[in-house]
Scaffold this active site. Sequence first.
Site, short mmCIF file in Angstrom:
data_model
loop_
_atom_site.label_atom_id
_atom_site.label_comp_id
_atom_site.label_asym_id
_atom_site.label_seq_id
_atom_site.Cartn_x
_atom_site.Cartn_y
_atom_site.Cartn_z
N HIS A 131 0.80 -1.22 0.00
CA HIS A 131 0.00 0.00 0.00
C HIS A 131 0.84 1.28 0.00
O HIS A 131 0.56 2.19 0.79
CB HIS A 131 -0.94 0.02 1.22
C1 LIG Z 1 0.15 -7.45 -4.87
C2 LIG Z 1 -0.79 -6.35 -4.44
C3 LIG Z 1 -1.87 -6.68 -3.62
C4 LIG Z 1 -2.75 -5.67 -3.22
N1 LIG Z 1 -3.90 -6.01 -2.56
C5 LIG Z 1 -4.86 -5.08 -2.36
C6 LIG Z 1 -6.14 -5.44 -1.89
O1 LIG Z 1 -6.45 -6.62 -1.68
N2 LIG Z 1 -7.06 -4.46 -1.72
C7 LIG Z 1 -6.77 -3.15 -1.94
O2 LIG Z 1 -7.62 -2.28 -1.71
N3 LIG Z 1 -5.54 -2.77 -2.38
C8 LIG Z 1 -4.61 -3.71 -2.65
N4 LIG Z 1 -3.41 -3.35 -3.18
C9 LIG Z 1 -3.13 -1.92 -3.37
C10 LIG Z 1 -3.89 -1.27 -4.52
O3 LIG Z 1 -4.08 -2.18 -5.58
C11 LIG Z 1 -3.14 -0.03 -4.98
O4 LIG Z 1 -3.05 0.87 -3.88
C12 LIG Z 1 -3.81 0.71 -6.11
O5 LIG Z 1 -4.07 -0.16 -7.18
C13 LIG Z 1 -2.92 1.87 -6.58
O6 LIG Z 1 -3.51 2.50 -7.68
P1 LIG Z 1 -2.73 3.59 -8.51
O7 LIG Z 1 -3.68 4.08 -9.53
O8 LIG Z 1 -2.13 4.57 -7.57
O9 LIG Z 1 -1.51 2.82 -9.17
P2 LIG Z 1 -1.48 1.53 -10.08
O10 LIG Z 1 -2.80 0.82 -10.04
O11 LIG Z 1 -0.28 0.76 -9.70
O12 LIG Z 1 -1.35 2.10 -11.55
C14 LIG Z 1 -0.24 2.74 -12.08
C15 LIG Z 1 -0.16 2.42 -13.56
O13 LIG Z 1 0.71 3.32 -14.19
C16 LIG Z 1 1.55 2.61 -15.08
N5 LIG Z 1 2.77 3.39 -15.22
C17 LIG Z 1 3.67 3.67 -14.26
N6 LIG Z 1 4.65 4.44 -14.75
C18 LIG Z 1 4.36 4.66 -16.04
C19 LIG Z 1 5.01 5.39 -17.07
N7 LIG Z 1 6.15 6.06 -16.85
N8 LIG Z 1 4.44 5.41 -18.29
C20 LIG Z 1 3.28 4.75 -18.54
N9 LIG Z 1 2.64 4.03 -17.59
C21 LIG Z 1 3.16 4.00 -16.35
C22 LIG Z 1 1.73 1.28 -14.40
O14 LIG Z 1 2.18 0.28 -15.30
C23 LIG Z 1 0.36 1.02 -13.84
O15 LIG Z 1 -0.48 0.36 -14.76
C24 LIG Z 1 -2.51 -4.31 -3.60
C25 LIG Z 1 -1.43 -4.01 -4.42
C26 LIG Z 1 -0.58 -5.01 -4.85
C27 LIG Z 1 0.56 -4.66 -5.76
#
Ligand SMILES: Cc1cc2nc3c(=O)[nH]c(=O)nc-3n(C[C@H](O)[C@H](O)[C@H](O)COP(=O)(O)OP(=O)(O)OC[C@H]3O[C@@H](n4cnc5c(N)ncnc54)[C@H](O)[C@@H]3O)c2cc1C
Length: 539
Positions: free
Chosen positions: A473
Amino acid sequence: MPDQADIEADFVVVGAGSAGCVMAARLSEDPSTRVVLLEAGGEDRNRWIHIPLGYGKTFADASVNWCYEAEPDPGANGRRIFWPRGKVLGGSSSINGMVYIRGQHEDFDLWRQLGNTGWSSSDVLPYFKRSQHQTRGVSEFHSTGGPLCVSDITERHPICEAFIRGAMEVGYPRNDDFNGERQDGVGYHQTTTRNGKRCSTAVGYLHPVRTRSNLRVVTGALAEKVLFEGKRAVGVAFREYGQPRIVRATREVILCGGAVNSPQLLLLSGVGPEDELAQFGIPVVHHLRGVGKALQDHYSAPIKLKCRFPITVNDVMQSNIRKLKVGLQYYLFRSGPLTLAAGPAAVFVRTRRELATPDVKISVAPFSSDKLQDGLHPWSGFALTVYQLRPESRGEIRLKSANPADAPAMFPNYLATETDRRAIVDGLKIARQILATSPMQHFITEEYQPGPSITSDDQLLEHARNRGGTVFHPTSSCKMGIDPMAVVDPELRVHGLDGLRVVDASIMPTVISGNTNAATIMIGEKAADLVRQPLRMAA
Ligand SMILES: Cc1cc2nc3c(=O)[nH]c(=O)nc-3n(C[C@H](O)[C@H](O)[C@H](O)COP(=O)(O)OP(=O)(O)OC[C@H]3O[C@@H](n4cnc5c(N)ncnc54)[C@H](O)[C@@H]3O)c2cc1C
């Protein structure tokens, strides 16, 4: 530079993760608005993404996962902690544990108290509801018809049932909705699944609108730099499967790369502490001290048990016949162990009487491993995971090089304060109280880790440092606020710049008390409204 742009759009969204898919889907609802969504990973075709227990298969699969490792951390006795992050459409929502937890109402009231107008619990509830399709139906806290399907767990595993009964014996109340009035108590999670399949934001938000002519999704597109004219963001330089390209943004660039990559991209683009940029020869566009700085994460400690009966997922994985059986059960009826989320049941507890709300979460999973990436134990086992909900410790994200293809350095700084150390030790003790109840003892032959010889507070802390890890997280590395270390303002605009927002888990001023996917999706929903607001006012 953007004069030579290959593509032009009103909005360029970088990252198709939990928040990025929401932004792209919501902003392209207006057919006159052109949206380009850049995603470094590929399409979400890997079948293990969509089968809930496939979580274990994608956990360390570099074809859909950045597979980061944090820097050696003193809080974890110098170990590098594995940090999986989704690199695929849906981002981390395509590889996460699917647990649906919003956090506590008080988390968002604190955000508001820190000066973030519009982010109190009553302000954000409509956005949680807008995102949601609650299979239980509509209530004060839930709604139906949204893109994110939230379902009950159908697989009531005997170990989870025993955990719930044990926690109730210790005195914790049953709670069938951790996202309702209050979080305290024990029960089953709900999950972000639909009919036994994962509902990532790619599935819920993006795929249904992929045919819109005003939405262009570019996969295999690594954003390398935000392009500026003066202090205004005007586009993004990226590589599409290795080829350099430029997309011009006539209105805004919106960074949704997540808590590791959004600060990295800002730094690569010349937005951050000027001394750090100078180390890598990056010209300063805007000196902003807080970029990467207020990182938070949930650090967890395990208790692993040997089980008296061959009923755990470990046992299923040891037998080809049982694997075949659960495979058939899943494909024919969408039921059985393959529908399991990461930790099906949990208890939210207060480690100190004076606390107003729970400060520790203990979840139970009917499987165990030394490291999930190395596979499950070859014996019947299950595990509890204990983590503090509101850590005080903060770490940082820094560049390691000016090459966008290199991972940045992640310094989590776990267990850096006395409150954090105390909470994890007290949480482990509460977990053991639950394990000592007769419903749980029925299943336990032996405590494998930390083991019966580990009893004192110091030993338990040492166990946490040696065996603990992240529950994935990371947040707050581009925190929202009005203080000098804030990166974005309460409308998620990067301080001191025009045409640039950050919309993802990195903007959380403080990590919320629970899993972070639902709140990140809420952030996307609210940000879409904030972006569209001027249009409405002009209309
Ligand atoms: C293994 C795991 C288990 C988890 N379990 C849970 C759970 O059970 N319940 C829960 O609520 N949360 C869980 N989480 C946490 C939750 O999924 C994340 O907090 C949330 O998805 C974050 O969202 P985000 O939009 O910030 O980033 P992300 O969903 O990580 O999205 C970022 C995206 O940007 C892309 N990206 C990054 N840099 C670049 C770039 N330079 N150019 C183009 N694209 C790029 C990445 O490839 C990715 O697709 C878990 C996370 C993980 C990894």
